[in-house]
Write an enzyme that holds these catalytic residues in place. Sequence first.
Site, short mmCIF file in Angstrom:
data_model
loop_
_atom_site.label_atom_id
_atom_site.label_comp_id
_atom_site.label_asym_id
_atom_site.label_seq_id
_atom_site.Cartn_x
_atom_site.Cartn_y
_atom_site.Cartn_z
N LYS A 154 36.31 50.83 37.68
CA LYS A 154 36.89 50.69 39.02
C LYS A 154 38.37 50.37 38.84
O LYS A 154 38.74 49.23 38.56
CB LYS A 154 36.17 49.55 39.75
CG LYS A 154 36.13 49.65 41.26
CD LYS A 154 37.46 49.65 41.96
CE LYS A 154 38.06 48.28 42.19
NZ LYS A 154 39.42 48.39 42.80
N GLU A 182 39.41 38.29 32.28
CA GLU A 182 40.77 38.11 31.73
C GLU A 182 41.68 37.95 32.93
O GLU A 182 41.94 38.91 33.65
CB GLU A 182 41.16 39.33 30.90
CG GLU A 182 40.27 39.46 29.68
CD GLU A 182 40.66 40.61 28.76
OE1 GLU A 182 41.73 41.20 28.96
OE2 GLU A 182 39.87 40.90 27.85
N GLU A 232 51.17 31.59 39.52
CA GLU A 232 51.59 32.84 38.90
C GLU A 232 52.31 33.70 39.93
O GLU A 232 51.78 33.94 41.02
CB GLU A 232 50.37 33.60 38.36
CG GLU A 232 50.75 34.87 37.64
CD GLU A 232 49.54 35.70 37.20
OE1 GLU A 232 48.60 35.86 38.00
OE2 GLU A 232 49.55 36.19 36.07
N CYS A 291 50.50 39.77 32.16
CA CYS A 291 49.72 38.52 32.30
C CYS A 291 50.23 37.40 31.42
O CYS A 291 50.24 36.24 31.81
CB CYS A 291 48.25 38.80 32.02
SG CYS A 291 47.98 39.57 30.42
P1 NAD Z 1 43.61 41.61 41.36
O1 NAD Z 1 42.78 40.43 40.98
O2 NAD Z 1 44.19 41.63 42.71
O3 NAD Z 1 42.77 42.95 41.21
C1 NAD Z 1 42.15 43.29 39.98
C2 NAD Z 1 40.99 44.24 40.26
O4 NAD Z 1 39.96 43.50 40.93
C3 NAD Z 1 41.36 45.40 41.19
O5 NAD Z 1 40.75 46.57 40.73
C4 NAD Z 1 40.77 44.95 42.52
O6 NAD Z 1 40.46 46.03 43.37
C5 NAD Z 1 39.52 44.22 42.07
N1 NAD Z 1 38.97 43.24 43.03
C6 NAD Z 1 39.65 42.54 43.96
N2 NAD Z 1 38.80 41.74 44.64
C7 NAD Z 1 37.56 41.93 44.12
C8 NAD Z 1 36.27 41.38 44.38
N3 NAD Z 1 36.08 40.48 45.33
N4 NAD Z 1 35.23 41.80 43.65
C9 NAD Z 1 35.40 42.70 42.66
N5 NAD Z 1 36.60 43.28 42.37
C10 NAD Z 1 37.67 42.89 43.09
O7 NAD Z 1 44.72 41.71 40.22
P2 NAD Z 1 45.93 42.73 40.17
O8 NAD Z 1 46.90 42.29 41.21
O9 NAD Z 1 45.43 44.12 40.16
O10 NAD Z 1 46.52 42.43 38.72
C11 NAD Z 1 47.38 41.38 38.45
C12 NAD Z 1 46.60 40.20 37.90
O11 NAD Z 1 45.90 40.57 36.74
C13 NAD Z 1 47.53 39.08 37.47
O12 NAD Z 1 46.98 37.85 37.89
C14 NAD Z 1 47.53 39.18 35.96
O13 NAD Z 1 47.84 37.98 35.29
C15 NAD Z 1 46.13 39.63 35.71
N6 NAD Z 1 46.04 40.25 34.39
C16 NAD Z 1 45.41 39.56 33.39
C17 NAD Z 1 45.34 40.10 32.11
C18 NAD Z 1 44.69 39.34 30.98
O14 NAD Z 1 44.47 39.93 29.93
N7 NAD Z 1 44.39 38.07 31.14
C19 NAD Z 1 45.92 41.35 31.87
C20 NAD Z 1 46.54 42.02 32.91
C21 NAD Z 1 46.59 41.47 34.17
#
Ligand code: NAD
Length: 499
Positions: free
Chosen positions: A187, A262, A398, A296
């Site tokens: 997804k 993550e 963040e 991240c």
């Molecule tokens: P996000 O949490 O908004 O979305 C991530 C994914 O989760 C998307 O595909 C979204 O559609 C899905 N999602 C949202 N709500 C959901 C729910 N209730 N149930 C299931 N899926 C759901 O994150 P983003 O804005 O896409 O990415 C940025 C974030 O990702 C930042 O916080 C960053 O630090 C983190 N990140 C972490 C790592 C790591 O390795 N720790 C790596 C890259 C990004």
Amino acid sequence: MINPYQYIQEEPYPLYINGEFVPSASGETAPAINPVNNQVFASIYQGGREDVMKAIAAARDAFDNGPWGKMTHFQRSNLLLKARDLLAERQNEFACVETLDCGKVFPSVLYYELPQALDALQYFAGKARSGLEGQVVPVDGGGRYLNYVTWEPCGVVGEILPWNGPLMMGCQKIAAILAAGNTVVVKPSSWAALSMLKLAEVFHDAGFPPGAVNVVTGPGALVGDLLVKSKDVDMVSLTGGTETGKQIIESSAATVKHLALELGGKSPNIIFDDVDVENAAKWALWGFTLNSGQVCVSGTRILVQESIYERFLETLVDLCQHFKLGDGFDFQNGVNFGPLISKEHFQTVLGYIEKGKAEGARLVAGGSPASGKLAEGNFIPPTIFADVTPEMTIFREEIFGPVACVSPFATEEEAIHLANAVDFGLAGAVFTENVRRALRVAAKINGGQIYVNTYFSKGMIESPGTGWKQSGLGVAGIHKYMRSKTTFVELGDGVEPPM
Ligand code: NAD
């Protein structure tokens, strides 16, 4: 300038379910938007309940009944290598699409993220052959027992991706999931789904059997949530924000889902006063500006020892001149800094900048959106706040943009205290010429990945960092997508129970 639009198809990009490229059941589409100018440049089918249920059923069947679930490790390894080769043949095309969709700088995709994606397919192809072995564990009783541990795939994995590096991270996760023997429903984020929809073509052409890989777009709250709640999905792996991780923990409770999360970070970068100030400032700048701060593990809290504090700040601010904001395809004219992913995210980052000003942090660089032609896109230049204290919102939360918080410290103890004074524990760095101090401080930073006299790791897949505190859950590497099984065998003939 390169023309990336030559690679963009006019009709909506389809979903990939059970080995077929299909429109969404509802026929709904969503736009793909270029963050450089907020223009729609493509459209994708928008998945919903029916699509994700079909994909889960296909993945379940392929795992339980084959062909994927019945393939040998060698066969899976060969398919991953084939996918790697096909992606390598199309690297210019994929780099163009990822740059357009995410607003990245083209060479950073072509020469960094894409090679990482290729490497992940190759690395995990190797793991599929030789990284899955178990262990014979001696137990009390001499040679009477055989006690061994094997590693098995989880089954069907729902892989939920973010938008900040979908091709690289997608390949890293999907390759590991498949190498472990699982099937997957991917997804992608709604803000950057194109590279994953196109990657399905690579898996298809490589000859992956139906159901092994499925890609379904759609809102997280619907498509992601269905993956999390389905009894037929054995595991959910999320790379995303901490709030999303918390929601998934809650919604996965009913099925006691195996989770790997993550999540977000707010990583400290500690600079002691024995460093070469110019060099440390360059690393600090790199640490919070890579991918326009949308990384991240970004080092967004720069903690600087008092005696070099003002000199370090001045150097850091001067170094910001290095950046030229613009369209990432215009790199030959010096563009090296792209926009934020979307208008919505741009507003969020600006909101944090306003909060920083209102809460009394000293703004020393950036702080307002780019003007002129760039105002059509989501451009925010590197922004630096000085004198940031732990009570301030910008120190604790963040931001996920090019915004650094700089704070002074007097002693090593104070530096460690400040470094650990947030709810996150993803990464951290320490700069010093004193090796004992470097290792002491590295050991005390709460975080799963620490850098010494550098920023960012070269071993993303070989030694992945795990998120501590609210930055994640689950072990790293291929075993993240596997379950252990212990088998205990009585080797003696006709042995009676001890009753
Ligand atoms: P996000 O949490 O908004 O979305 C991530 C994914 O989760 C998307 O595909 C979204 O559609 C899905 N999602 C949202 N709500 C959901 C729910 N209730 N149930 C299931 N899926 C759901 O994150 P983003 O804005 O896409 O990415 C940025 C974030 O990702 C930042 O916080 C960053 O630090 C983190 N990140 C972490 C790592 C790591 O390795 N720790 C790596 C890259 C990004």
